[in-house]
Design a protein around this motif. Sequence first.
Motif, short mmCIF file in Angstrom:
data_model
loop_
_atom_site.label_atom_id
_atom_site.label_comp_id
_atom_site.label_asym_id
_atom_site.label_seq_id
_atom_site.Cartn_x
_atom_site.Cartn_y
_atom_site.Cartn_z
N UNK A 154 0.94 -1.23 0.03
CA UNK A 154 0.08 0.07 -0.03
C UNK A 154 0.84 1.21 0.20
N UNK A 155 2.23 1.01 -0.15
CA UNK A 155 3.19 2.34 -0.26
C UNK A 155 3.32 2.89 1.15
N UNK A 156 2.71 2.42 2.20
CA UNK A 156 2.76 3.00 3.41
C UNK A 156 3.13 2.09 4.53
N UNK A 157 2.36 1.11 4.90
CA UNK A 157 2.54 0.26 6.06
C UNK A 157 2.52 -1.34 5.88
N UNK A 158 2.20 -1.49 4.70
CA UNK A 158 2.27 -3.47 4.38
C UNK A 158 3.01 -3.49 2.94
N UNK A 159 3.59 -4.64 3.31
CA UNK A 159 4.43 -5.28 2.15
C UNK A 159 4.32 -6.72 2.04
N UNK A 160 3.72 -7.52 0.95
CA UNK A 160 3.36 -8.78 0.85
C UNK A 160 4.00 -9.26 -0.53
N UNK A 161 4.62 -10.24 -0.59
CA UNK A 161 5.41 -11.05 -1.67
C UNK A 161 4.99 -12.41 -1.87
N UNK A 162 5.07 -12.82 -2.99
CA UNK A 162 4.67 -14.34 -3.38
C UNK A 162 5.82 -14.60 -4.36
N UNK A 163 6.06 -16.11 -4.42
CA UNK A 163 6.82 -16.66 -5.23
C UNK A 163 6.49 -18.02 -5.43
N UNK A 164 6.37 -18.58 -6.77
CA UNK A 164 6.07 -19.85 -7.11
C UNK A 164 7.21 -20.66 -7.23
N UNK A 165 7.25 -21.90 -6.74
CA UNK A 165 8.32 -22.92 -6.65
C UNK A 165 7.74 -24.32 -6.99
N UNK A 166 8.19 -25.25 -7.86
CA UNK A 166 7.95 -26.52 -7.73
C UNK A 166 9.05 -27.25 -7.18
N UNK A 167 8.52 -28.58 -6.49
CA UNK A 167 9.71 -29.40 -6.00
C UNK A 167 10.02 -30.42 -7.31
N UNK A 168 10.59 -29.85 -8.12
CA UNK A 168 11.15 -30.83 -9.45
C UNK A 168 12.12 -30.00 -9.79
N UNK A 169 13.14 -30.67 -10.70
CA UNK A 169 14.07 -30.04 -11.25
C UNK A 169 13.45 -29.12 -12.45
N UNK A 170 14.00 -27.88 -12.55
CA UNK A 170 13.39 -26.92 -13.49
C UNK A 170 13.61 -27.28 -15.08
N UNK A 171 12.34 -27.88 -15.53
CA UNK A 171 12.28 -27.97 -16.83
C UNK A 171 11.15 -27.47 -17.35
N UNK A 172 11.34 -25.94 -18.17
CA UNK A 172 10.24 -25.13 -18.47
C UNK A 172 9.40 -25.83 -19.35
N UNK A 173 9.88 -26.68 -20.26
CA UNK A 173 8.77 -27.18 -21.50
C UNK A 173 7.80 -28.30 -20.73
N UNK A 174 8.51 -29.00 -19.76
CA UNK A 174 7.32 -29.71 -19.20
C UNK A 174 6.35 -29.19 -18.11
N UNK A 175 6.80 -28.38 -17.22
CA UNK A 175 5.85 -27.64 -16.24
C UNK A 175 5.04 -26.26 -16.95
N UNK A 176 5.40 -25.80 -18.16
CA UNK A 176 4.87 -24.68 -18.46
C UNK A 176 3.33 -24.60 -18.80
N UNK A 177 2.57 -26.06 -18.98
CA UNK A 177 1.08 -25.92 -18.97
C UNK A 177 0.85 -25.69 -17.51
N UNK A 178 1.32 -26.40 -16.38
CA UNK A 178 0.87 -26.13 -15.06
C UNK A 178 1.24 -24.59 -14.57
N UNK A 179 2.23 -24.05 -14.97
CA UNK A 179 2.65 -22.66 -14.79
C UNK A 179 1.50 -21.67 -15.34
#
Length: 194
Positions: free
Chosen positions: A151-176
């Motif tokens: 809200x640029x004054x008193x709140x800050x919220x962050x999100x990050x998406x991770x998978x418990x797999x070795x990164x292979x974008x072509x295989x996880x792209x539909x799920x992403x």
Amino acid sequence: MNFKNPFFLPIILLLFITACQNNDYSPKPRGYFRIVYPEKKYQVFNSNAPFSFDYPVYAKMENDDKKGKKFWYNLHFNQFNGYLHLTYYDIANKTIYDEMVEDARKLAFKHTIKASAIDQKLIHYPERKVYGIYYAIEGNTASSVQFFLTDSAKHYFRGALYFNERPQYDSIEPVVKFIKKDIDKMISTFKWKN
């Protein structure tokens, strides 16, 4: 063995004929499991945290207060073996706010080595005082989506998406792509409580 049996010679000839075929063997390409996507339905996350938002019913909200931080959560997408890590901080002053925004940028661009692209999108909902940046990261990176809201004054919220797999974008792209719609819904319904 009885070689004088009248059936012996035709069987041997049949074996020779079938064994002499020229079958070229070529390996089959690696396949992936068929993914069955659940129906899109949402529920409201409304706890004692200073924010609320809609999140999918097929994901489980779990407390992540192991580090002694209040209002840290993991949105667990069990079916897809992935997590959306959600963290919250109170902002005490402009210096801390600037540091958090810069940290979010650094964490997103830390993936530059493996990323084929990093797209940034401004988040701007002035009627709810929700502002931020959405980072869509393509390529074989550990995280495909990162964002922060404030809200640029008193709140800050962050999100990050991770998978418990070795990164292979072509295989996880539909799920992403599927989960990105859930993250977009979460951001578009996000509200500060005070």
